[in-house]
Enzyme design. Structure first.
Site, PDB file in Angstrom:
ATOM      1  N   CYS A   1       8.127   2.767  -8.583  1.00 46.73           N
ATOM      2  CA  CYS A   1       9.484   2.560  -8.079  1.00 46.73           C
ATOM      3  C   CYS A   1      10.517   2.609  -9.192  1.00 46.73           C
ATOM      4  O   CYS A   1      11.677   2.955  -8.949  1.00 46.73           O
ATOM      5  CB  CYS A   1       9.563   1.230  -7.337  1.00 46.73           C
ATOM      6  SG  CYS A   1       9.041  -0.188  -8.322  1.00 46.73           S
TER       7      CYS A   1
ATOM      8  N   GLU B   1      11.418  -5.637  -2.501  1.00 42.12           N
ATOM      9  CA  GLU B   1      11.492  -4.811  -3.711  1.00 42.12           C
ATOM     10  C   GLU B   1      11.223  -3.393  -3.255  1.00 42.12           C
ATOM     11  O   GLU B   1      10.095  -3.049  -2.882  1.00 42.12           O
ATOM     12  CB  GLU B   1      10.476  -5.297  -4.741  1.00 42.12           C
ATOM     13  CG  GLU B   1      10.750  -4.780  -6.142  1.00 42.12           C
ATOM     14  CD  GLU B   1       9.942  -3.543  -6.466  1.00 42.12           C
ATOM     15  OE1 GLU B   1      10.500  -2.429  -6.294  1.00 42.12           O
ATOM     16  OE2 GLU B   1       8.787  -3.671  -6.879  1.00 42.12           O
TER      17      GLU B   1
ATOM     18  N   GLY C   1       7.756  -1.904  -1.334  1.00 40.05           N
ATOM     19  CA  GLY C   1       7.475  -0.606  -0.739  1.00 40.05           C
ATOM     20  C   GLY C   1       8.738   0.190  -0.523  1.00 40.05           C
ATOM     21  O   GLY C   1       9.750  -0.013  -1.206  1.00 40.05           O
TER      22      GLY C   1
ATOM     23  N   LYS D   1      -1.359  -8.288   3.135  1.00 41.74           N
ATOM     24  CA  LYS D   1      -1.684  -6.975   3.701  1.00 41.74           C
ATOM     25  C   LYS D   1      -1.544  -5.917   2.609  1.00 41.74           C
ATOM     26  O   LYS D   1      -0.438  -5.511   2.270  1.00 41.74           O
ATOM     27  CB  LYS D   1      -0.776  -6.612   4.876  1.00 41.74           C
ATOM     28  CG  LYS D   1      -1.366  -5.431   5.689  1.00 41.74           C
ATOM     29  CD  LYS D   1      -0.330  -4.595   6.388  1.00 41.74           C
ATOM     30  CE  LYS D   1       0.284  -3.543   5.498  1.00 41.74           C
ATOM     31  NZ  LYS D   1      -0.682  -2.482   5.086  1.00 41.74           N
TER      32      LYS D   1
ATOM     33  N   GLU E   1      14.046   9.673  -3.502  1.00 40.82           N
ATOM     34  CA  GLU E   1      12.893   9.311  -4.316  1.00 40.82           C
ATOM     35  C   GLU E   1      11.734  10.264  -4.013  1.00 40.82           C
ATOM     36  O   GLU E   1      11.337  10.423  -2.859  1.00 40.82           O
ATOM     37  CB  GLU E   1      12.483   7.866  -4.015  1.00 40.82           C
ATOM     38  CG  GLU E   1      11.430   7.301  -4.930  1.00 40.82           C
ATOM     39  CD  GLU E   1      11.177   5.828  -4.675  1.00 40.82           C
ATOM     40  OE1 GLU E   1      10.933   5.091  -5.636  1.00 40.82           O
ATOM     41  OE2 GLU E   1      11.218   5.408  -3.499  1.00 40.82           O
TER      42      GLU E   1
ATOM     43  N   THR F   1      12.188   1.894   1.084  1.00 37.65           N
ATOM     44  CA  THR F   1      13.439   1.315   1.584  1.00 37.65           C
ATOM     45  C   THR F   1      13.514   1.341   3.102  1.00 37.65           C
ATOM     46  O   THR F   1      14.013   0.391   3.718  1.00 37.65           O
ATOM     47  CB  THR F   1      14.633   2.056   0.963  1.00 37.65           C
ATOM     48  OG1 THR F   1      14.615   1.841  -0.457  1.00 37.65           O
ATOM     49  CG2 THR F   1      15.953   1.551   1.517  1.00 37.65           C
TER      50      THR F   1
ATOM     51  N   GLY G   1      11.505  -1.494   4.332  1.00 31.96           N
ATOM     52  CA  GLY G   1      12.203  -2.724   3.971  1.00 31.96           C
ATOM     53  C   GLY G   1      13.361  -3.028   4.905  1.00 31.96           C
ATOM     54  O   GLY G   1      13.609  -4.182   5.267  1.00 31.96           O
TER      55      GLY G   1
END
Length: 483
Positions: free
Chosen positions: A280, A246, A224, A171, A377, A226, A229
């Site tokens: 990232c 990651e 992608g 995806k 971020e 956090t 994730g």
């Protein structure tokens, strides 16, 4: 172009239309129908059949490696076409997309070679038997990749997953689906058995979640944010399913007073402003030793103001547009928030006039490390500068974050570099360089930057499950045999 790859078949997706625009101009490049939940169901069903087929599952490693090598060759043959497509779709500079395409080709070639030389383990016996450990395919892998470097991220999941003998449901991000679909067509052209690959662009909250939750998916590999994730990890815990995550970063770069300042300044600028900060591992916090703080900061500002901002199609461009206007506006809002926190905007801090999703290279200072700007971020061309006094102060500040993805250290003292590298909580540490990668070297994060590792020979093992075998060698019956 209005087809997606479902179980080896190109067809119109059953989901909502996806409009992809050139970030440099705002012009529509393509409109395609994304995947639906029914497409996910069909893709996983086909993947399960293909993964269980002995013609793939039992294929000898060197024969499976031939498929990977053929894919690597085709990427190389179509490199310029793929690079230009990715520049149009993501806005990235043509120099960067050419490097990403070369990386993707090298990734397939590396894992082909690694697969050729993988070995099982004959483990030390503890009795009258022979023991061994073997690795087998998991089955169906869900691979979810980000928009900021599509073809390289796709390859880093597809190549080791296929090398491990699995099928993959990929995806890509809905913002940048074109190069993943082009890669999918290239892979089907390579002769990979049908059903082993599906490419399903669509919204993460619908299509990504359907892939993660599907009982037929045996592992998910995600790159992608956090927050996403964490949600994937929660679903995986319910399924008792392995995941590789990651995730984000707020990576520190560190300049000691004994550093080569010419190299340090160039490396810091490259580390945060290449990819327009949409990386990232961007070195978005720079810690400068107090006695050289003003000098280094002044040099950073002067050189940042000279960086070439322009369209990705221009080979002279150093800072290309951001991926979408909406993302550009989000970055701008974060800089405004920094101003309200008390930040000094030393350069940039605005979007230039004219079309395109551009944002000028921005350097901030005057904020404490615990400020929101220094902790969250931003994912744009924004650098925050902070001073430090000594190693203890540095380590305390650098580690005072939920992230632990990367770090850069600039110093002329190798003992100091070794000492500090061992104390910084980061999965990758660069010393007197930054943002350099090797497919042969494992990559991943600590803390909320993720779990698991990609790349390296171990990258294949991450897409396998381990089985232990005991071979009885004694001709004597087991103790209960006569009972």
């Amino acid at each position: 172009m209005d087809e997606i790859l479902v179980g080896g078949v190109w067809r119109r997706g059953g989901g909502a239309p996806i409009e992809t625009r050139n970030p440099a101009t705002g012009d529509v490049i393509a409109v395609l129908h994304g995947a639906s939940v029914d497409d996910v169901e069909d893709a996983v069903r086909s993947a399960r059949r293909a993964a269980a087929d002995p013609s793939w599952r039992a294929l000898l490693p060197h024969e499976r490696a031939r498929h990977l090598t053929r894919i690597a060759d085709l990427i190389g043959e179509r490199a310029e076409e793929l690079a230009r497509l990715q520049t149009a779709d993501t806005g990235k500079s043509i120099n960067e997309t050419r490097a990403l395409v070369a990386s993707a080709s090298g990734t397939f070639r590396y894992f082909a070679a690694a697969l050729e030389t993988m070995e099982g383990a004959l483990t030390p016996a503890r009795g009258p038997y022979l023991t061994m450990s073997v690795h087998e395919p998991i089955g169906v892998i869900g691979a979810i990749t980000p928009w900021n470097s599509p073809i390289a991220s796709d390859a880093q999941k597809l190549a080791p997953a296929l090398a491990g003998g699995n099928a993959v449901v990929l995806k890509p991000a809905a913002w940048t689906p074109l190069v993943a679909l082009a890669l999918g067509r290239l892979i089907t052209d390579s002769g990979l058995p049908p059903g082993l690959l599906s490419v399903l662009p669509g919204p993460g909250r619908e299509i990504g979640e359907a892939i993660v939750r599907h009982p037929g998916v045996g592992k998910v590999s995600f790159t992608g944010g956090t927050a996403t994730g964490r949600s994937i990890g929660a679903i995986a815990a319910e399924k008792i399913m392995p995941v590789s995550l990651e995730l984000g970063g707020k990576s520190p770069t560190i300049v000691f007073s004994d550093a080569d300042l010419d190299q340090a300044v160039a490396g810091i600028l490259f580390g945060v402003f290449s990819s327009s900060g949409q990386s990232c591992i961007a070195g978005s916090r720079v810690f400068i030793q107090a006695d050289i703080y003003d000098e280094v900061l002044d040099r950073l500002v002067r050189q940042a103001e000279r960086l070439r901002v322009g369209p990705g199609t221009d080979p002279a461009t150093q800072v290309a547009p951001l991926v979408t206007h909406a993302h550009r506006d989000q970055v701008a809002a974060m800089v405004e928030r920094a101003r309200k926190e008390g930040a000094r905007v030393l350069c940039g801090g605005r979007a230039p006039e004219g079309p395109g999703a551009y944002y000028l290279p921005t350097i901030l200072d005057g904020l404490p490390n615990r400020s929101v700007t220094c902790q969250e971020e931003i994912f744009g061309p924004v650098l925050v500068a902070l001073p430090f006094t000594d190693e203890e102060d540095l380590v305390a500040q650098a580690n005072d974050t939920v992230y632990g993805l990367a770090c850069g250290i600039w110093t002329g003292d190798y003992r100091k570099a070794w000492r500090v590298a061992g104390r910084i909580e980061a999965g990758t540490v660069w010393i007197n360089t930054y943002k350099q990668f090797s497919i042969s070297t494992p990559f991943g994060g600590m803390k909320e930057s993720g779990i698991g590792r990609e790349k390296g020979r171990e990258g294949i093992l991450a897409y396998t499950r381990q089985r232990s075998l005991y071979w009885g060698l004694s001709e004597d019956p087991l103790p209960w045999a006569a009972v």
